[in-house]
Design a protein around this motif. Sequence first.
Motif, PDB file in Angstrom:
ATOM      1  N   GLU A   1      -3.747 -23.348  -1.765  1.00 33.10           N
ATOM      2  CA  GLU A   1      -3.656 -21.975  -2.254  1.00 33.10           C
ATOM      3  C   GLU A   1      -3.801 -21.917  -3.773  1.00 33.10           C
ATOM      4  O   GLU A   1      -4.224 -20.897  -4.314  1.00 33.10           O
ATOM      5  CB  GLU A   1      -2.342 -21.321  -1.810  1.00 33.10           C
TER       6      GLU A   1
ATOM      7  N   GLN B   1      -1.398 -27.815   2.709  1.00 35.72           N
ATOM      8  CA  GLN B   1      -0.904 -26.535   2.211  1.00 35.72           C
ATOM      9  C   GLN B   1       0.517 -26.269   2.662  1.00 35.72           C
ATOM     10  O   GLN B   1       1.033 -26.928   3.554  1.00 35.72           O
ATOM     11  CB  GLN B   1      -1.830 -25.394   2.661  1.00 35.72           C
TER      12      GLN B   1
ATOM     13  N   LYS C   1       3.437 -24.558   4.628  1.00 34.38           N
ATOM     14  CA  LYS C   1       3.628 -23.772   5.841  1.00 34.38           C
ATOM     15  C   LYS C   1       4.232 -22.440   5.456  1.00 34.38           C
ATOM     16  O   LYS C   1       4.807 -22.288   4.376  1.00 34.38           O
ATOM     17  CB  LYS C   1       4.552 -24.511   6.810  1.00 34.38           C
ATOM     18  N   MET C   2       4.077 -21.485   6.340  1.00 33.08           N
ATOM     19  CA  MET C   2       4.553 -20.146   6.016  1.00 33.08           C
ATOM     20  C   MET C   2       5.546 -19.656   7.055  1.00 33.08           C
ATOM     21  O   MET C   2       5.678 -20.208   8.136  1.00 33.08           O
ATOM     22  CB  MET C   2       3.361 -19.195   5.918  1.00 33.08           C
TER      23      MET C   2
ATOM     24  N   ARG D   1       8.118 -26.219   3.675  1.00 31.99           N
ATOM     25  CA  ARG D   1       7.545 -27.273   4.515  1.00 31.99           C
ATOM     26  C   ARG D   1       6.041 -27.408   4.243  1.00 31.99           C
ATOM     27  O   ARG D   1       5.385 -26.448   3.862  1.00 31.99           O
ATOM     28  CB  ARG D   1       7.765 -26.927   5.990  1.00 31.99           C
TER      29      ARG D   1
ATOM     30  N   HIS E   1       2.137 -28.345   5.509  1.00 34.56           N
ATOM     31  CA  HIS E   1       1.204 -28.493   6.599  1.00 34.56           C
ATOM     32  C   HIS E   1       0.257 -29.639   6.223  1.00 34.56           C
ATOM     33  O   HIS E   1      -0.711 -29.431   5.487  1.00 34.56           O
ATOM     34  CB  HIS E   1       0.429 -27.189   6.716  1.00 34.56           C
ATOM     35  N   TRP E   2       0.516 -30.841   6.709  1.00 36.39           N
ATOM     36  CA  TRP E   2      -0.346 -31.975   6.368  1.00 36.39           C
ATOM     37  C   TRP E   2      -1.575 -31.968   7.259  1.00 36.39           C
ATOM     38  O   TRP E   2      -1.454 -31.962   8.474  1.00 36.39           O
ATOM     39  CB  TRP E   2       0.386 -33.300   6.593  1.00 36.39           C
ATOM     40  N   SER E   3      -2.732 -32.030   6.668  1.00 34.77           N
ATOM     41  CA  SER E   3      -3.931 -32.121   7.504  1.00 34.77           C
ATOM     42  C   SER E   3      -4.494 -33.538   7.486  1.00 34.77           C
ATOM     43  O   SER E   3      -5.428 -33.835   8.212  1.00 34.77           O
ATOM     44  CB  SER E   3      -4.990 -31.120   7.046  1.00 34.77           C
TER      45      SER E   3
END
Lengths: 325, 325
Positions: A187, A208, A210-211, A227, A229-231
């Motif tokens: 972001e 990114q 987490k939401m 938290r 978000h691992w890609s």
Amino acid sequence: MLRALYRLCCAFLLLAGSAHAADPLPSWREGPLKQALLDFVQRTTTPASPDFVPPLERIAVFDQDGTLWPEQPLPVALRYAAERVRQRAADIPEWHRREPYKTVLQGNDSSIARLGERGTLQLLLATHAGMTQDEYQQAVRHWLANSRHPRFERPYTELVYQPMRELLQLLEARGYRCFIYASGGIEFTRSFVEAVYGLPPERVIGNQAKMDFQLRDGRAELVRSQRVHWSDERTGKAGTVQHYTGRRPSLVVGNSDSDETLLKWTASGSGLRLVLRLYHDDPEREYADRRSSSVTPAQARERGWWPISVRDDWLQLFSPAPPAR
Amino acid sequence: MLRALYRLCCAFLLLAGSAHAADPLPSWREGPLKQALLDFVQRTTTPASPDFVPPLERIAVFDQDGTLWPEQPLPVALRYAAERVRQRAADIPEWHRREPYKTVLQGNDSSIARLGERGTLQLLLATHAGMTQDEYQQAVRHWLANSRHPRFERPYTELVYQPMRELLQLLEARGYRCFIYASGGIEFTRSFVEAVYGLPPERVIGNQAKMDFQLRDGRAELVRSQRVHWSDERTGKAGTVQHYTGRRPSLVVGNSDSDETLLKWTASGSGLRLVLRLYHDDPEREYADRRSSSVTPAQARERGWWPISVRDDWLQLFSPAPPAR
């Protein structure tokens, strides 16, 4: 006589101008690498070519930090995160004892740089939890508009390497969709990708925040959590590219060992692929960085990758500074 | 006399043909909803309009199952997963005792349907772990080419709702980037999105299998693991759309309660937004499905959303069947 000369000059300028316009990569020095870039684009986008890639399949991926702009002395997102931590440290005394905050508050650029992507994400999550992505991106844009690179004394967004910008624009003009791998939370980069690269935010990929879903005064909002978000946990950047784009790219550019899986995976694809690895070897105009790469240019060549030398391959690094206001 | 009539007929057909060509939504019945769709596109893509949306910001999102094609009696990915489980069950006796496999092996369409997205993902992960995404997608494409919908007796990919296809094509033609939310793992839908929708794979978003990075005979490959990459754990589909696109959409279409956060979040955006909710109310031509929606058409209207009635708003559901070969 003077008049004839004037006309001659005009004709020359016109010719020179059109020759310049005809070269889509004017900041790249003439030579085998530049020719390889032009050949690749030509061969993959000409319908009669045996290496033709249909438009829907044309994907290129650029690493951002250290590839599209300098990551020395600190990656830009980490610089921003560190400043935010310092601003808020008075309110949160325990940060002086807890990592990674302690390093930010007591360290220097080189110890902060070692916090890496995990540290950057942790700092950005801690300092922006509860914000919507819009609020976060406005904060980033405000900071970018008011910050300067310590050495080049220009806004970071003016420090996109001009040769890379030309390559990206050439690819886009020939039907490629260019994706940017951003470290430290996508972001951050999405906040300026339209203004700086003319690309929509979905072209920025990476890890990114987490939401959470919230109702605020009856309006539905997504807010940033703490938290991640691992890609790319187990796959490195290769998995991130597959995750977002669903495809192995035709062309990829990286500059460090963290790009390793992406470069190898791209090179392993069938058909024509172009794998480029940038080397920062120009301390005069920029930086010398041997730390981020365990693969030498010669080793890269052995693998069939093209090394890019900042010193030898780039005629200019940055666009000329706009006139002072 | 005959010749004059012939000419008159030709002229009429030509006129009718061009009137048809001028209507980008011929499968939608004339009325307020169709007008709202056309107005929305006009207002958001005309530069002089106060509701103009710049091209980079034009995002539309379509739910897939039940919105772009039927999800009755079973979502297509779940049908595929169930068949794969049955094929391999002889080799794995414990599946007869363990859920969700047991339901697949002993249940019927309606009990299998209740396994939902989590069940679908679990079944697909278990039956395709260790495959590359290419191998997986080839298996899916092979199955799609050889399977028929039990009621309509046509390949599933021919059952994309014609009115939705027209809307998607109209939006794409006017500079919108349409994204498809696919349940049950996005690689399933990415396997046919280019052939069926003319869209690249990055336009398919949703949950997906995590991958591992492997070297196979010296080639770098990404292979499917048994772990899931959840993009919408706490946020529903709204979070998934933000995750992939980085933007709140201008237009969104869904058909069930699982689309709730996405529809609310879209409606909460500033400026002109179009929120559409499809109702399956046509058991004659298709199915009647009250199960998936706790919001009535009247309630949708109260929220400012447009209900779409399959029975009343769609002149035809599917494209005419191609001639038998």
